[in-house]
Scaffold this active site. Structure first.
Site, mmCIF file in Angstrom:
data_model
loop_
_atom_site.group_PDB
_atom_site.id
_atom_site.type_symbol
_atom_site.label_atom_id
_atom_site.label_comp_id
_atom_site.label_asym_id
_atom_site.label_seq_id
_atom_site.Cartn_x
_atom_site.Cartn_y
_atom_site.Cartn_z
ATOM 1 C CG ASN A 9 -1.704 1.270 1.385
ATOM 2 O OD1 ASN A 9 -1.748 2.095 0.468
ATOM 3 N ND2 ASN A 9 -2.348 1.445 2.536
ATOM 4 C CE LYS A 11 -0.035 3.156 4.781
ATOM 5 N NZ LYS A 11 0.077 3.234 6.237
ATOM 6 C CG HIS A 94 -5.685 2.157 5.146
ATOM 7 N ND1 HIS A 94 -5.210 3.038 6.091
ATOM 8 C CD2 HIS A 94 -4.724 1.210 4.984
ATOM 9 C CE1 HIS A 94 -4.004 2.645 6.470
ATOM 10 N NE2 HIS A 94 -3.682 1.537 5.822
ATOM 11 C CD GLU A 96 -2.706 5.547 6.677
ATOM 12 O OE1 GLU A 96 -2.716 5.619 5.431
ATOM 13 O OE2 GLU A 96 -1.791 4.961 7.307
ATOM 14 C CD GLU A 166 -3.476 -2.285 7.195
ATOM 15 O OE1 GLU A 166 -2.444 -2.613 6.608
ATOM 16 O OE2 GLU A 166 -3.988 -1.156 7.087
ATOM 17 N N GLY A 172 2.679 2.156 10.836
ATOM 18 C CA GLY A 172 3.679 3.216 10.722
ATOM 19 C C GLY A 172 4.378 3.538 12.033
ATOM 20 C CB SER A 213 5.280 -2.116 11.842
ATOM 21 O OG SER A 213 4.907 -0.780 12.122
HETATM 22 P P1 13P Z 1 3.134 0.242 7.656
HETATM 23 O O1 13P Z 1 3.580 -1.056 7.038
HETATM 24 O O2 13P Z 1 3.898 1.423 7.186
HETATM 25 O O3 13P Z 1 3.002 0.148 9.141
HETATM 26 O O4 13P Z 1 1.639 0.488 7.087
HETATM 27 C C1 13P Z 1 0.724 -0.524 7.195
HETATM 28 C C2 13P Z 1 -0.488 -0.137 6.427
HETATM 29 O O5 13P Z 1 -1.214 0.752 6.798
HETATM 30 C C3 13P Z 1 -0.752 -0.853 5.182
HETATM 31 O O6 13P Z 1 -2.018 -0.557 4.703
#
Ligand code: 13P
Length: 249
Positions: A9, A11, A94, A96, A166, A172, A213
């Site tokens: 992803n 982002k 997601h 976010e 997640e 992150g 992560s």
């Molecule tokens: P990270 O791998 O950067 O923690 O992000 C995970 C994520 O949100 C994947 O959609």
């Protein structure tokens, strides 16, 4: 039984120039992967990503899709538009988007239905916040998010659906859920799908990823767990070397 699926992803990262460089490096590094390989990119990179991955084992996904076919929704993108580009997967819900853009269980469900209706495969994200985990609400939250996301979705569609667990506190942050915690929590999601549909449907059809992560160092242990069918990778998907190590765990 369930083919592993590792998806990046990206982002809001990577211009078209970045995309060209990253995919050029990635193609030879992942060509022999046992897992299904997916990269989910910003809308502006999709055409380039689809073009460059033609004839390879890399599939391309978007990071969101609107639920309407078309109309007055400034700034939005429909499922038809993604299908026309040659996109296969789409991330929906997601954390976010839930956190910053007002995504709800209901809008997630509407997007999932729109995606499936046009033949796109949704990667539905669910997961609890730190507050919810510490408050003992993990099961309640995951049952609700899973049940609402799958509302009015036919059993026949389950094979086209991927769920990504997640935990918001692991995204992150460098904090990964332990393999045991991730496995046990994913089991809650699978049990929920078993109750909503049937045990065999949940066992055989639905792949459930872990995300948060996940990286070259922890992928092996996470992927060794029986309930974990893959990963949704943020930060570690932005470098070809790192992402290929995750893909080839
Ligand atoms: P990270 O791998 O950067 O923690 O992000 C995970 C994520 O949100 C994947 O959609």
């Amino acid at each position: 039984m369930r083919t592993p699926i590792i998806a990046g992803n990206w982002k809001m990262n990577n211009t078209i120039a970045d995309t060209k460089a990253l995919i050029t490096d990635l193609i030879p590094l992942v060509k022999d992967a046992k897992a299904e390989v997916v990269i989910c990119t910003p809308y502006t990179d999709l055409a380039t990503a689809v073009e460059m991955t033609k004839g390879t084992n890399i599939k391309v996904g978007a990071e969101n899709v609107h639920w309407a076919e078309k109309g007055a929704f400034t700034g939005e993108i429909s499922a038809n538009m993604l299908v026309e580009l040659g996109v296969t997967y789409v991330i929906i819900g997601h954390s976010e988007r839930r956190q910053y853009f007002g995504e709800t269980d209901q809008t997630v469900n509407a997007r999932v239905k729109a995606a499936l209706a046009k033949g796109l495969k949704p990667i539905i994200c669910v997961g609890e916040t730190l507050e919810e985990r510490e408050g003992g609400k993990v099961e309640e939250v995951l049952v609700r998010q899973t049940t609402e996301a799958l509302k009015d979705i036919a059993k026949e569609e389950l094979g086209n659906i991927v769920v990504a667990y997640e935990p918001v506190w692991a995204i992150g942050t460098g904090k990964t859920a332990t393999a045991e915690v991730a496995n046990d929590t994913i089991k809650i999601i699978r049990d929920t799908i078993a109750k909503l549909y049937c045990p065999a449907c949940a066992e055989e059809k639905v792949r459930i990823q872990y995300g948060g992560s996940m990286n070259p160092k922890n992928v092996k242990e996470l992927m060794s767990m029986p309930e974990i069918d893959g990963g949704l990778i943020g930060g570690a998907s932005l470098k070809a070397a790192d992402f290929s190590l995750v893909v080839n765990y």
